[in-house]
Design a protein around this motif. Structure first.
Motif, mmCIF file in Angstrom:
data_model
loop_
_atom_site.group_PDB
_atom_site.id
_atom_site.type_symbol
_atom_site.label_atom_id
_atom_site.label_comp_id
_atom_site.label_asym_id
_atom_site.label_seq_id
_atom_site.Cartn_x
_atom_site.Cartn_y
_atom_site.Cartn_z
ATOM 1 N N TYR A 65 3.846 -3.854 5.770
ATOM 2 C CA TYR A 65 2.872 -2.978 5.784
ATOM 3 C C TYR A 65 1.811 -3.086 5.116
ATOM 4 O O TYR A 65 2.000 -3.698 4.144
ATOM 5 C CB TYR A 65 3.558 -1.292 5.660
ATOM 6 N N GLN A 99 -1.260 -0.894 2.848
ATOM 7 C CA GLN A 99 -1.685 0.434 2.642
ATOM 8 C C GLN A 99 -2.986 0.442 1.761
ATOM 9 O O GLN A 99 -3.072 -0.511 0.689
ATOM 10 C CB GLN A 99 -0.597 0.951 1.715
ATOM 11 N N GLY A 123 -5.445 6.135 -0.956
ATOM 12 C CA GLY A 123 -5.520 7.360 -0.371
ATOM 13 C C GLY A 123 -5.015 7.500 0.993
ATOM 14 O O GLY A 123 -5.253 8.753 1.685
ATOM 15 N N GLU A 124 -4.622 6.414 1.547
ATOM 16 C CA GLU A 124 -3.981 6.437 2.992
ATOM 17 C C GLU A 124 -2.608 6.202 2.973
ATOM 18 O O GLU A 124 -1.745 5.835 1.933
ATOM 19 C CB GLU A 124 -4.832 5.680 3.869
ATOM 20 N N GLY A 125 -1.828 6.483 4.202
ATOM 21 C CA GLY A 125 -0.541 5.884 4.205
ATOM 22 C C GLY A 125 -0.531 4.646 4.702
ATOM 23 O O GLY A 125 -1.293 4.155 5.033
ATOM 24 N N PRO A 126 0.771 3.913 4.523
ATOM 25 C CA PRO A 126 0.770 2.431 5.098
ATOM 26 C C PRO A 126 0.708 2.328 6.685
ATOM 27 O O PRO A 126 1.135 3.307 7.217
ATOM 28 C CB PRO A 126 2.249 2.140 4.736
ATOM 29 N N LEU A 128 1.668 -0.329 9.759
ATOM 30 C CA LEU A 128 2.369 -1.464 10.459
ATOM 31 C C LEU A 128 1.529 -2.728 10.319
ATOM 32 O O LEU A 128 0.590 -2.661 11.351
ATOM 33 C CB LEU A 128 3.363 -1.092 11.301
ATOM 34 N N LEU A 177 -2.599 -2.747 -0.486
ATOM 35 C CA LEU A 177 -1.096 -3.008 -1.084
ATOM 36 C C LEU A 177 -0.164 -3.492 0.063
ATOM 37 O O LEU A 177 -0.337 -2.681 1.237
ATOM 38 C CB LEU A 177 -0.704 -1.519 -1.791
ATOM 39 N N LEU A 216 3.478 -3.961 1.514
ATOM 40 C CA LEU A 216 4.755 -3.627 1.643
ATOM 41 C C LEU A 216 5.682 -4.113 2.664
ATOM 42 O O LEU A 216 5.133 -4.225 3.655
ATOM 43 C CB LEU A 216 4.644 -2.141 1.648
ATOM 44 N N PHE A 232 11.896 0.251 1.195
ATOM 45 C CA PHE A 232 10.931 -0.654 0.908
ATOM 46 C C PHE A 232 10.792 -1.362 -0.377
ATOM 47 O O PHE A 232 11.431 -0.990 -1.350
ATOM 48 C CB PHE A 232 9.548 0.337 0.741
ATOM 49 N N GLY A 233 9.961 -2.309 -0.506
ATOM 50 C CA GLY A 233 9.757 -3.000 -1.858
ATOM 51 C C GLY A 233 8.584 -2.367 -2.324
ATOM 52 O O GLY A 233 7.888 -1.399 -1.953
ATOM 53 N N ALA A 234 8.392 -2.560 -3.799
ATOM 54 C CA ALA A 234 7.503 -1.922 -4.616
ATOM 55 C C ALA A 234 5.918 -2.549 -4.092
ATOM 56 O O ALA A 234 5.083 -1.680 -4.618
ATOM 57 C CB ALA A 234 7.702 -2.174 -6.059
ATOM 58 N N HIS A 272 7.893 1.458 -7.728
ATOM 59 C CA HIS A 272 9.228 1.655 -7.030
ATOM 60 C C HIS A 272 8.907 1.637 -5.446
ATOM 61 O O HIS A 272 9.850 1.722 -4.746
ATOM 62 C CB HIS A 272 9.860 3.193 -7.482
ATOM 63 N N GLY A 273 7.538 1.708 -5.268
ATOM 64 C CA GLY A 273 7.464 1.517 -3.880
ATOM 65 C C GLY A 273 7.696 3.085 -3.132
ATOM 66 O O GLY A 273 7.593 4.050 -3.882
ATOM 67 N N LEU A 274 7.945 3.016 -1.720
ATOM 68 C CA LEU A 274 8.469 4.234 -1.062
ATOM 69 C C LEU A 274 9.647 4.329 -1.269
ATOM 70 O O LEU A 274 10.565 3.290 -0.706
ATOM 71 C CB LEU A 274 7.955 3.976 0.275
ATOM 72 N N PHE A 294 4.897 10.982 1.276
ATOM 73 C CA PHE A 294 4.372 10.757 2.501
ATOM 74 C C PHE A 294 5.528 11.126 3.507
ATOM 75 O O PHE A 294 6.703 10.957 3.374
ATOM 76 C CB PHE A 294 4.326 9.136 2.533
ATOM 77 N N PHE A 334 2.581 6.845 9.189
ATOM 78 C CA PHE A 334 2.655 7.898 7.970
ATOM 79 C C PHE A 334 1.303 8.602 7.794
ATOM 80 O O PHE A 334 0.303 8.519 8.607
ATOM 81 C CB PHE A 334 2.474 6.967 6.754
ATOM 82 N N GLY A 335 1.737 9.843 7.535
ATOM 83 C CA GLY A 335 0.592 10.751 7.058
ATOM 84 C C GLY A 335 -0.158 10.035 5.908
ATOM 85 O O GLY A 335 0.237 9.126 5.515
#
Lengths: 110, 116
Positions: free
Chosen positions: A35, A37, A40-43, A45, A86, A88, A100-102, B41-43, B90, B107-108
């Motif tokens: 993913y 990211q 300010g937004e979600g990841p 795919l 970012l 992920l 998920f990874g960091a 930590h990620g998600l 999220f 995701f939102g």
């Protein structure tokens, strides 16, 4: 302890350079996702890889799933500022439990 | 864009107060998830739902509860907020489970919660 370790944590490069980021685990995953990211937004795919050794290309992005299905890499050719974000990776730990990874935070400077 | 709305988008509260975050979807997807995202930590999955009134715990469920009374709404409740629950939350939805079944997560935009 993260089930999925991503490296590097941070990467800052110039426009036009190539880069590879990694996602490693001691666990075997049936499939793995990448993913991206933005702040300010979600990841969102990018790709899902399912078969060990699988390689998928998405324009300048190349994704590889390790033969043993424990690791994956993302290679970007001729990076552009729009690639900044970012990145992920995520693998299915148990049914419905996606881990998920960091993440790797990539900055591409013009 | 997938129709996912999180509310509130930003909230500041004090330790010990209850907080409820709402996730609303217009996609009629079966699966809904709550994640928290923290630096380093990620998600991390808090709770998820696989249908109306069907929920289960994730990796970091302590201190959180969820409810899903309708397909489109998934609520996350912090009964008594603590500073360690300061995070970005999220909501995600999925049509199917398991990546091999193309279980893509949508995701939102996230809800930023600060607990003072």
């Amino acid at each position: 302890t993260q089930l999925l370790e991503q490296s590097p944590q941070f990467l800052s490069i110039q426009e036009g350079e190539n880069l590879t980021v990694y996602c490693n685990s001691s666990s075997v995953f049936s499939s793995l996702q990448w993913y991206r990211q933005e702040p300010g937004e979600g990841p969102v795919l990018l790709v899902t890889v399912v078969t060990g050794g699988e390689v998928k290309k998405l324009k300048r992005l190349t994704f590889q799933f390790g033969d043993a299905r424990k690791d994956s890499s993302l290679h970007i050719t001729a990076a552009q500022p729009g690639d900044t974000g970012l990145y992920l990776c995520a693998g299915e730990h148990n049914n419905n439990d996606m881990r998920f990874g960091a993440g790797t935070r990539l900055t591409v400077k013009p | 864009d997938a129709g996912i709305t999180q509310s509130p988008r930003h909230k500041v509260t004090e330790t010990g107060t209850p907080v409820t975050l709402r996730c609303h979807q217009t996609e009629n997807h079966r699966y809904m998830y709550w994640y928290r995202q923290d630096p380093g930590h990620g998600l991390r999955l808090i709770h998820y739902s696989y249908g109306v009134k069907d929920t289960d715990k994730g990796e970091v469920s302590d201190g959180y509860s969820v409810s899903r009374s309708k397909t489109e709404d998934f609520l996350l409740t912090l009964e008594s907020a603590t500073s360690s629950q300061t995070s970005v939350y999220f909501c995600a939805i999925s049509e199917s489970t398991g990546f091999a079944n193309t279980g893509e997560l949508f995701f939102g935009e996230g809800s930023r919660l600060t607990v003072l």
